[in-house]
Write an enzyme that holds these catalytic residues in place. Structure first.
Site, PDB file in Angstrom:
ATOM      1  N   ASN A   2      35.769  18.577  28.632  1.00 15.00           N
ATOM      2  CA  ASN A   2      37.210  18.490  28.416  1.00 15.00           C
ATOM      3  C   ASN A   2      37.694  19.570  27.450  1.00 15.00           C
ATOM      4  O   ASN A   2      37.018  19.883  26.476  1.00 15.00           O
ATOM      5  CB  ASN A   2      37.584  17.099  27.902  1.00 15.00           C
ATOM      6  CG  ASN A   2      37.164  16.021  28.876  1.00 15.00           C
ATOM      7  OD1 ASN A   2      36.858  16.301  30.036  1.00 15.00           O
ATOM      8  ND2 ASN A   2      37.112  14.780  28.405  1.00 15.00           N
TER       9      ASN A   2
ATOM     10  N   HIS B  78      33.496  23.966  28.093  1.00 11.62           N
ATOM     11  CA  HIS B  78      34.497  24.728  28.860  1.00 11.62           C
ATOM     12  C   HIS B  78      35.662  25.214  27.993  1.00 11.62           C
ATOM     13  O   HIS B  78      36.752  25.512  28.495  1.00 11.62           O
ATOM     14  CB  HIS B  78      34.994  23.886  30.046  1.00 11.62           C
ATOM     15  CG  HIS B  78      33.905  23.597  31.015  1.00 11.62           C
ATOM     16  ND1 HIS B  78      33.968  22.548  31.924  1.00 11.62           N
ATOM     17  CD2 HIS B  78      32.715  24.189  31.238  1.00 11.62           C
ATOM     18  CE1 HIS B  78      32.842  22.525  32.645  1.00 11.62           C
ATOM     19  NE2 HIS B  78      32.075  23.505  32.255  1.00 11.62           N
TER      20      HIS B  78
ATOM     21  N   SER C 125      32.732  13.421  37.419  1.00  5.81           N
ATOM     22  CA  SER C 125      32.379  13.350  38.847  1.00  5.81           C
ATOM     23  C   SER C 125      31.084  14.115  39.103  1.00  5.81           C
ATOM     24  O   SER C 125      30.567  14.104  40.214  1.00  5.81           O
ATOM     25  CB  SER C 125      33.509  13.949  39.667  1.00  5.81           C
ATOM     26  OG  SER C 125      33.740  15.292  39.252  1.00  5.81           O
TER      27      SER C 125
HETATM   28  C1  BV8 Z   1      29.539  29.603  36.412  1.00  9.92           C
HETATM   29  C2  BV8 Z   1      38.136  24.514  32.273  1.00  9.92           C
HETATM   30  C3  BV8 Z   1      28.160  31.388  36.585  1.00  9.92           C
HETATM   31  C4  BV8 Z   1      39.328  25.026  32.982  1.00  9.92           C
HETATM   32  C5  BV8 Z   1      36.495  23.976  34.025  1.00  9.92           C
HETATM   33  C6  BV8 Z   1      25.930  25.409  41.554  1.00  9.92           C
HETATM   34  C7  BV8 Z   1      26.259  24.728  42.681  1.00  9.92           C
HETATM   35  C8  BV8 Z   1      27.577  24.841  43.185  1.00  9.92           C
HETATM   36  C9  BV8 Z   1      28.563  25.593  42.554  1.00  9.92           C
HETATM   37  C10 BV8 Z   1      28.231  26.254  41.435  1.00  9.92           C
HETATM   38  C11 BV8 Z   1      26.928  26.180  40.959  1.00  9.92           C
HETATM   39  N1  BV8 Z   1      26.904  26.930  39.828  1.00  9.92           N
HETATM   40  C12 BV8 Z   1      28.129  27.476  39.615  1.00  9.92           C
HETATM   41  C13 BV8 Z   1      28.941  27.070  40.592  1.00  9.92           C
HETATM   42  C14 BV8 Z   1      30.337  27.430  40.679  1.00  9.92           C
HETATM   43  C15 BV8 Z   1      31.223  26.538  39.804  1.00  9.92           C
HETATM   44  C16 BV8 Z   1      31.131  25.104  40.239  1.00  9.92           C
HETATM   45  O1  BV8 Z   1      30.411  24.299  39.669  1.00  9.92           O
HETATM   46  N2  BV8 Z   1      31.929  24.787  41.276  1.00  9.92           N
HETATM   47  C17 BV8 Z   1      32.007  23.381  41.737  1.00  9.92           C
HETATM   48  C18 BV8 Z   1      33.448  23.080  42.079  1.00  9.92           C
HETATM   49  C19 BV8 Z   1      31.111  23.164  42.905  1.00  9.92           C
HETATM   50  N3  BV8 Z   1      30.855  26.652  38.385  1.00  9.92           N
HETATM   51  C20 BV8 Z   1      31.393  27.675  37.682  1.00  9.92           C
HETATM   52  O2  BV8 Z   1      32.147  28.512  38.139  1.00  9.92           O
HETATM   53  C21 BV8 Z   1      30.988  27.740  36.214  1.00  9.92           C
HETATM   54  N4  BV8 Z   1      30.634  29.073  35.860  1.00  9.92           N
HETATM   55  O3  BV8 Z   1      28.812  29.007  37.161  1.00  9.92           O
HETATM   56  O4  BV8 Z   1      29.338  30.862  36.012  1.00  9.92           O
HETATM   57  C22 BV8 Z   1      28.207  32.771  36.466  1.00  9.92           C
HETATM   58  C23 BV8 Z   1      27.024  33.360  36.700  1.00  9.92           C
HETATM   59  C24 BV8 Z   1      26.998  34.713  36.645  1.00  9.92           C
HETATM   60  C25 BV8 Z   1      28.168  35.432  36.334  1.00  9.92           C
HETATM   61  C26 BV8 Z   1      29.340  34.793  36.108  1.00  9.92           C
HETATM   62  C27 BV8 Z   1      29.389  33.438  36.171  1.00  9.92           C
HETATM   63  C28 BV8 Z   1      32.189  27.398  35.290  1.00  9.92           C
HETATM   64  C29 BV8 Z   1      32.660  26.030  35.551  1.00  9.92           C
HETATM   65  C30 BV8 Z   1      33.738  25.628  34.504  1.00  9.92           C
HETATM   66  C31 BV8 Z   1      35.124  25.768  35.084  1.00  9.92           C
HETATM   67  N5  BV8 Z   1      36.143  25.243  34.139  1.00  9.92           N
HETATM   68  N6  BV8 Z   1      37.425  23.559  33.130  1.00  9.92           N
HETATM   69  C32 BV8 Z   1      40.338  23.938  33.317  1.00  9.92           C
HETATM   70  O5  BV8 Z   1      40.234  22.842  32.735  1.00  9.92           O
HETATM   71  O6  BV8 Z   1      41.217  24.212  34.130  1.00  9.92           O
HETATM   72  S1  BV8 Z   1      35.742  22.823  35.067  1.00  9.92           S
HETATM   73  C33 BV8 Z   1      36.755  21.399  34.991  1.00  9.92           C
HETATM   74  O7  BV8 Z   1      36.506  20.720  36.201  1.00  9.92           O
HETATM   75  C34 BV8 Z   1      36.405  20.414  33.910  1.00  9.92           C
HETATM   76  O8  BV8 Z   1      36.083  21.030  32.698  1.00  9.92           O
HETATM   77  C35 BV8 Z   1      35.220  19.664  34.523  1.00  9.92           C
HETATM   78  O9  BV8 Z   1      34.013  20.368  34.324  1.00  9.92           O
HETATM   79  C36 BV8 Z   1      35.569  19.684  35.995  1.00  9.92           C
HETATM   80  C37 BV8 Z   1      36.230  18.402  36.405  1.00  9.92           C
HETATM   81  O10 BV8 Z   1      35.218  17.455  36.452  1.00  9.92           O
HETATM   82  P1  BV8 Z   1      35.362  16.085  35.603  1.00  9.92           P
HETATM   83  O11 BV8 Z   1      35.653  16.381  34.191  1.00  9.92           O
HETATM   84  O12 BV8 Z   1      34.170  15.278  35.943  1.00  9.92           O
HETATM   85  O13 BV8 Z   1      36.700  15.426  36.187  1.00  9.92           O
HETATM   86  P2  BV8 Z   1      36.986  14.863  37.656  1.00  9.92           P
HETATM   87  O14 BV8 Z   1      38.447  14.668  37.743  1.00  9.92           O
HETATM   88  O15 BV8 Z   1      36.281  15.691  38.703  1.00  9.92           O
HETATM   89  O16 BV8 Z   1      36.273  13.419  37.665  1.00  9.92           O
HETATM   90  C38 BV8 Z   1      36.757  12.428  36.805  1.00  9.92           C
HETATM   91  C39 BV8 Z   1      35.761  11.284  36.885  1.00  9.92           C
HETATM   92  O17 BV8 Z   1      36.175  10.284  35.950  1.00  9.92           O
HETATM   93  C40 BV8 Z   1      35.714  10.630  38.282  1.00  9.92           C
HETATM   94  O18 BV8 Z   1      34.354  10.392  38.623  1.00  9.92           O
HETATM   95  C41 BV8 Z   1      36.460   9.308  38.072  1.00  9.92           C
HETATM   96  O19 BV8 Z   1      35.933   8.275  38.856  1.00  9.92           O
HETATM   97  C42 BV8 Z   1      36.177   9.035  36.597  1.00  9.92           C
HETATM   98  N7  BV8 Z   1      37.199   8.222  35.913  1.00  9.92           N
HETATM   99  C43 BV8 Z   1      38.515   8.099  36.199  1.00  9.92           C
HETATM  100  N8  BV8 Z   1      39.117   7.250  35.304  1.00  9.92           N
HETATM  101  C44 BV8 Z   1      38.130   6.850  34.429  1.00  9.92           C
HETATM  102  C45 BV8 Z   1      36.909   7.489  34.814  1.00  9.92           C
HETATM  103  N9  BV8 Z   1      35.747   7.303  34.154  1.00  9.92           N
HETATM  104  C46 BV8 Z   1      35.780   6.443  33.078  1.00  9.92           C
HETATM  105  N10 BV8 Z   1      36.922   5.821  32.647  1.00  9.92           N
HETATM  106  C47 BV8 Z   1      38.096   5.980  33.288  1.00  9.92           C
HETATM  107  N11 BV8 Z   1      39.187   5.342  32.851  1.00  9.92           N
END
Ligand code: BV8
Ligand code: ZN
Length: 249
Positions: free
Chosen positions: A109, A126, A197
């Site tokens: 976050n 992040h 997630s």
């Molecule tokens: C990189 C900041 C490398 C900006 C964010 C391997 C496999 C596949 C893809 C990749 C891989 N490695 C890298 C990638 C690419 C990519 C990636 O992972 N893509 C995904 C979509 C597949 N990763 C990257 O690009 C990373 N960098 O790999 O660099 C590199 C190597 C060489 C040279 C250059 C680079 C960087 C990733 C970071 C991006 N920035 N945030 C912004 O905020 O806008 S990511 C952002 O999204 C968040 O920080 C977080 O990480 C993500 C969201 O996920 P969550 O926080 O889990 O939130 P979400 O809404 O998805 O889920 C919420 C959950 O809460 C749900 O499960 C829900 O049920 C639950 N919930 C709801 N209410 C409640 C609850 N739980 C409890 N209580 C409640 N009340």
């Protein structure tokens, strides 16, 4: 799992919770949901800004192509965050930090709510929405006071363009942040994974490292995630309702 009035989870969890010395807490957007912060994925759809999925507007490519649009997106989110407060989940984690010899907190976050709840040494994988970073001199600028209209804010030291000090998709994590988190995951006895997630990497690898190192891994989430099958225990519920009950007899 019907949340009993005073405790949640198994006897095993109560034992580990009572006796662990090294604890790791990994959080995602779900921990801030009860504070009114929209999550990215919940209820099956992904956050969209002006027709762009957030992985597009929050990407290194967009920063190159249209820096003002990126600022507009983060200005909008900072505007939303000005009025939100930490919830009982943030408060429980902050209290745990006083209870354990060694508790480390790793968050995806950028909202700063853990720190607002009193958590210390938070590993922000992040970055933070409350900081800007200069493209030219790398200087950091606190944004809480900075009045930002539609222009790209200028660096107070060198006049260069500032960018949000957050990690965008396709960008590396802050130097040492992943390494520190992975170190803590390799050493902990108990690992909580709260409100994520678990699809964004490398953040999602942290609980996997803790599991592989033999930690007792507990997920707290109203929904199952790709990580659930790997956890020793899954507490299905909202973090703000579940966390205050953990360890209570
Ligand atoms: C990189 C900041 C490398 C900006 C964010 C391997 C496999 C596949 C893809 C990749 C891989 N490695 C890298 C990638 C690419 C990519 C990636 O992972 N893509 C995904 C979509 C597949 N990763 C990257 O690009 C990373 N960098 O790999 O660099 C590199 C190597 C060489 C040279 C250059 C680079 C960087 C990733 C970071 C991006 N920035 N945030 C912004 O905020 O806008 S990511 C952002 O999204 C968040 O920080 C977080 O990480 C993500 C969201 O996920 P969550 O926080 O889990 O939130 P979400 O809404 O998805 O889920 C919420 C959950 O809460 C749900 O499960 C829900 O049920 C639950 N919930 C709801 N209410 C409640 C609850 N739980 C409890 N209580 C409640 N009340
Ligand atoms: Zn500068």
């Amino acid at each position: 799992m019907q949340a009993a009035a005073h405790s949640v989870g198994s006897q095993k969890l109560r034992d580990v919770f009572a006796n662990a010395e090294k604890v790791l807490v990994v959080t995602g957007a779900g921990v801030s949901a009860e504070s009114g912060v929209p999550t990215f994925r919940g209820g099956g759809n992904t956050a969209v800004w002006k027709g762009m999925p957030f992985e597009v507007i929050s990407s290194a490519g967009m920063l190159q192509r249209d820096l003002p649009a990126v600022w507009e997106w983060f200005n909008y989110r900072r505007g939303l965050l000005r009025s939100v407060k930490p919830n009982p989940a943030h408060q429980a984690i902050a209290e745990w930090q006083n209870q354990y010899k060694h508790l480390s907190l790793v968050t995806q976050n950028i909202d700063g709510l853990h720190q607002a709840a009193g958590s210390r040494n938070v590993i922000e994988l992040h970055g933070s929405i409350w900081r800007g970073r200069c493209f030219d001199c790398g200087g950091l600028q606190a944004l809480r006071e900075l009045r930002i209209d539609d222009d790209v804010p200028a660096c107070p030291s060198c006049g260069g363009h500032l960018r949000p000090d957050v990690v965008l998709f396709g960008e590396m994590l802050p130097a040492g942040a992943f390494e520190r988190a992975a170190q803590e995951a390799g050493d902990c006895e108990l690992c909580f994974v709260i409100g994520t997630s678990a699809v964004v990497y490398p953040a999602a690898a942290i609980p996997e490292i803790a599991r592989a190192a033999g930690a007792y891994v507990v997920e707290v989430n109203p929904e199952l995630t790709p990580l659930s099958g790997l956890c020793d225990e899954v507490l299905t519920g909202k973090a703000g309702e579940v966390l205050p009950l953990i360890g209570k007899s």
